[in-house]
Design a protein around this motif. Structure first.
Motif, PDB file in Angstrom:
ATOM      1  N   GLY A 189       0.816  -1.215   0.000  1.00 50.88           N
ATOM      2  CA  GLY A 189       0.000   0.000   0.000  1.00 50.88           C
ATOM      3  C   GLY A 189       0.849   1.265   0.000  1.00 50.88           C
ATOM      4  N   SER A 198       0.742   5.743   0.925  1.00 49.50           N
ATOM      5  CA  SER A 198       0.073   6.802   1.678  1.00 49.50           C
ATOM      6  C   SER A 198      -0.546   7.837   0.727  1.00 49.50           C
ATOM      7  CB  SER A 198       1.071   7.488   2.608  1.00 49.50           C
ATOM      8  OG  SER A 198       2.081   8.136   1.847  1.00 49.50           O
ATOM      9  N   GLU A 256      -6.780   4.505  -5.049  1.00 48.93           N
ATOM     10  CA  GLU A 256      -7.286   4.239  -3.697  1.00 48.93           C
ATOM     11  C   GLU A 256      -6.357   3.207  -3.038  1.00 48.93           C
ATOM     12  OE1 GLU A 256     -11.330   2.702  -1.383  1.00 48.93           O
ATOM     13  OE2 GLU A 256     -11.227   2.671  -3.586  1.00 48.93           O
ATOM     14  N   SER A 257      -5.920   3.480  -1.794  1.00 46.34           N
ATOM     15  CA  SER A 257      -4.956   2.558  -1.148  1.00 46.34           C
ATOM     16  C   SER A 257      -5.152   2.562   0.356  1.00 46.34           C
ATOM     17  CB  SER A 257      -3.515   2.978  -1.494  1.00 46.34           C
ATOM     18  OG  SER A 257      -2.592   2.102  -0.893  1.00 46.34           O
ATOM     19  N   LEU A 258      -4.848   1.417   0.971  1.00 48.47           N
ATOM     20  CA  LEU A 258      -4.845   1.278   2.430  1.00 48.47           C
ATOM     21  C   LEU A 258      -3.491   0.717   2.821  1.00 48.47           C
ATOM     22  CD1 LEU A 258      -6.392   1.518   5.093  1.00 48.47           C
ATOM     23  CD2 LEU A 258      -7.230  -0.834   4.721  1.00 48.47           C
ATOM     24  N   LYS A 259      -2.766   1.499   3.563  1.00 49.84           N
ATOM     25  CA  LYS A 259      -1.378   1.151   3.910  1.00 49.84           C
ATOM     26  C   LYS A 259      -1.326  -0.246   4.536  1.00 49.84           C
ATOM     27  CE  LYS A 259       2.848   2.819   3.975  1.00 49.84           C
ATOM     28  NZ  LYS A 259       3.570   3.207   2.782  1.00 49.84           N
ATOM     29  N   TYR A 289      -2.234  -3.058   3.107  1.00 49.72           N
ATOM     30  CA  TYR A 289      -3.279  -3.988   2.655  1.00 49.72           C
ATOM     31  C   TYR A 289      -3.414  -4.051   1.130  1.00 49.72           C
ATOM     32  CZ  TYR A 289      -4.783  -4.364   7.509  1.00 49.72           C
ATOM     33  OH  TYR A 289      -4.822  -4.586   8.850  1.00 49.72           O
ATOM     34  N   THR A 302      -3.680  -1.666  -2.923  1.00 49.03           N
ATOM     35  CA  THR A 302      -3.714  -0.428  -3.730  1.00 49.03           C
ATOM     36  C   THR A 302      -4.500  -0.726  -5.003  1.00 49.03           C
ATOM     37  OG1 THR A 302      -1.558   0.327  -2.916  1.00 49.03           O
ATOM     38  CG2 THR A 302      -2.365   1.293  -4.981  1.00 49.03           C
TER      39      THR A 302
END
Length: 617
Positions: free
Chosen positions: A555, A557, A600-603, A605, A607
């Motif tokens: 992921g 930021s 869209e991304s969740l560090k 987890y 991208t």
């Protein structure tokens, strides 16, 4: 009229108007709309005022002649009473009844006493000049008058007069008399230049015996014509107007103007005919040409006579006031016309000047001058709003051109960078083909597969003829790239494709998916411990083509997302040197800002990169 003809006429008029300047059209329209009502009002006012003046003078002239007729009737009645009083006097009755038996002395005595009575009766009257009695046998008795110049009628006139009096059977007889009807002892009693002094009116009446009713003779009273003309002499109906008395035979029996002959037929013979016609219709006014001039004639009958009091008013006098009114209306209309021209010019200029400025500015823009601005600071009308909108449009056009130039510059840079990635592919392709043949000769299948994938990518890189390729070909090249990365990273990741079949024939810019997938491998999967997964999906939605590339890597930021989208990122491990920012700008340059990339991304987890494109068959 045929409808087609009407339409053609309308089109012709419309075409002619469109060939005329707006200011001229507005001026003509303004003048027509202002002058037409003014013209109609002026003509209406003139006609109404003319009619009012005509009616007023008509009514006034009728009232005047009616009043003059009443006054003359009073004089006539007074004279009739005088004849009745004379006829009924005892002295006159006795004298005429016994005239044949009277001696000369008795006749002289009776005449003397009659004169004494008449002098007492008429000496204070300036109009009565003579009173004479005639017996039934025609003998004359001078009852009143100048004995030195005795009134003597010519035989023919006297005989006709006495016969008419006798036939009237007691009714009064009125007759005009002048110098031509009288005999004079002196050739000219009056100067020739004053014939009006001999104008007279005679009233005659039969004298009857009081009790038996037998005719005894006649009484004649001669009065000066001035008795009647003085009644209306000072009446002023206007310049050129005349008043006179005429009998039913058309003879003038009283006049105040020497130009109208006394005791002669009125020169315009049709006058008495018109009077007689209108008398039957109780219409006391009519129009008549007298001496070739149109006149308004008013008349009134004089009771118990065949006389008419007549007034003639020239239309030249009637129209004098209306002519002045017409001049006043024309003067006022001229002033209004000049004012209308001035105001129409002023108002139309306030419209045409801004339009001319706007047209001139548009022509300058057409010539390429985007610095032009229309200055109209004080105005607040629609034209001012149009000028302001034009100024804004020129500014926005200038900015748009600058933006287009900048984007074209960016596009050229991007294409140059893409070209840079194709600098050595021919040489490298020949070498790789030789290596593949050697691998095939040595039965190194994995190496052959690897080299085939590299060669496919190089072929795509060397294809400079087209910027757009089908989705199917882009996926084929993407699989070759992924195959190379699998060898390179020792199967560090798995790839899953979900592409709708309907999308395979759509066209997209080449090298659009590879940089995004490469970013997922470098920044997502390579930093993850263990094996990763990349899912590549393609589908259509509301006339748009959407691709999503999702990895379950480490992921990124929000700051790193902004960096990816807004800055170029170069990495020596990249295949083409084209980053996500390059892909985003290429999409926007091709299709506009409504298309592009979303991340869209969740560090720690996942991208997901979403690519949005239009449908291109």
């Amino acid at each position: 009229m045929d409808n087609n003809l009407i339409i053609k006429m309308k089109l012709k008029i419309y075409s002619y108007l469109r060939k005329t300047h707006i200011q001229n059209r507005l001026i003509v329209l303004f003048l027509v709309l202002s002058l037409f009502p003014m013209l109609v009002t002026g003509i209406y006012s003139y006609q109404k005022s003319s009619q009012a003046i005509h009616d007023k003078i008509n009514t006034y002239s009728v009232e005047v002649v009616n009043q003059v007729a009443k006054n003359i009737e009073e004089e006539l009645t007074r004279m009739e009473y005088q004849t009745i009083e004379i006829a009924f006097s005892e002295l006159v009755q006795n004298t005429l009844s016994n005239y044949e038996q009277l001696s000369e002395w008795e006749i002289y005595d009776a005449r003397y006493r009659m004169r004494a009575d008449m002098v007492r009766k008429f000496s204070f009257s300036e109009y009565i000049s003579d009173v004479q009695l005639f017996t039934d046998q025609g003998d004359k008795i001078i009852a009143y008058g100048d004995t030195g110049f005795t009134l003597t009628f010519k035989d023919k006139f006297r005989n006709n007069l006495l016969a008419e009096i006798k036939n009237s059977d007691g009714a009064p007889v009125w007759k005009a008399v002048d110098f031509r009807d009288e005999l004079h002892q002196v050739s000219r009693v009056y100067p020739e230049n004053t014939p009006e002094k001999s104008y007279g009116i005679i009233i005659g009446r039969t004298i009857k015996e009081l009790y038996k009713g037998t005719q005894l003779g006649s009484v004649i009273i001669r009065v000066n014509e001035n008795l009647f003309s003085d009644v209306y002499r000072n009446i002023d109906l206007g310049e050129g107007t005349e008043i006179f008395i005429i009998n039913s035979a058309g003879t003038v029996v009283s006049t105040r103007n020497n130009d109208i002959a006394f005791n002669e037929k009125y020169p315009e013979f049709n006058l008495i005919n018109k009077i007689n016609e209108n008398s039957k219709q109780t219409n006391t006014t009519f129009e008549l040409n007298i001496n070739q001039d149109k006149n308004l004639v008013a008349f009134s009958p004089i009771k118990d006579t065949d006389w008419f009091i007549v007034s003639t008013i020239p239309f030249s006098y009637l129209n004098r006031e209306t002519g002045q009114i017409a001049k006043d209306i024309m003067g006022v209309s001229l002033i209004i016309f000049m004012l209308a021209i001035f105001l129409s010019y002023l108002f139309t200029k306030s419209i045409s000047d801004p339009l001319n400025k706007l047209v001139s500015a548009m022509n300058q823009v057409e010539d390429g001058n985007l610095e032009v601005q229309i200055e109209d600071y004080q105005a607040q009308d629609e034209l001012s709003e149009a000028s302001n909108n034009f100024n804004h449009m020129v500014v926005e056009l200038k900015e748009l051109l600058e933006d287009v130039k900048e984007k074209e510059k960016q596009k050229n840079n991007l294409e140059f960078k893409a070209l840079q990635a194709q600098i050595n592919p021919h040489f490298l392709s020949n070498i790789l083909n030789t290596a593949r043949l050697l691998a095939d000769m040595q039965n190194a299948d994995n190496l052959e597969n690897f080299l085939s994938s590299v060669i496919n990518l190089l072929h795509l890189s060397m294809n400079n003829k087209e910027d757009f390729i089908t989705v199917n070909k882009e996926i084929e090249y993407l699989k070759s790239y992924l195959n190379i990365q699998q060898f390179r990273l020792h199967n560090k990741f798995d790839v899953k494709f979900e592409i709708e079949k309907d999308l395979l024939n759509y066209k997209i810019p080449k090298f659009l998916l590879q940089p995004v997938v490469e970013n997922s491998i470098i920044h997502g999967i390579s930093g993850k411990s263990g094996q990763g997964l990349i899912e590549i999906k393609g589908f259509s939605q509301k006339e748009r083509v959407i691709f999503t590339i999702t990895d379950d890597g480490i992921g990124i930021s929000e700051t790193e997302i902004n960096s990816l989208l807004n800055k170029e990122r170069k990495n020596k491990d990249q295949f083409s040197g084209i980053g996500i920012n390059n892909v985003k700008e290429r999409i926007e340059n091709y299709f506009g800002s409504e298309y592009g990339i979303e991340i869209e991304s969740l560090k720690g987890y996942f991208t997901t990169v979403k690519i949005i494109l239009p449908e291109i068959d």
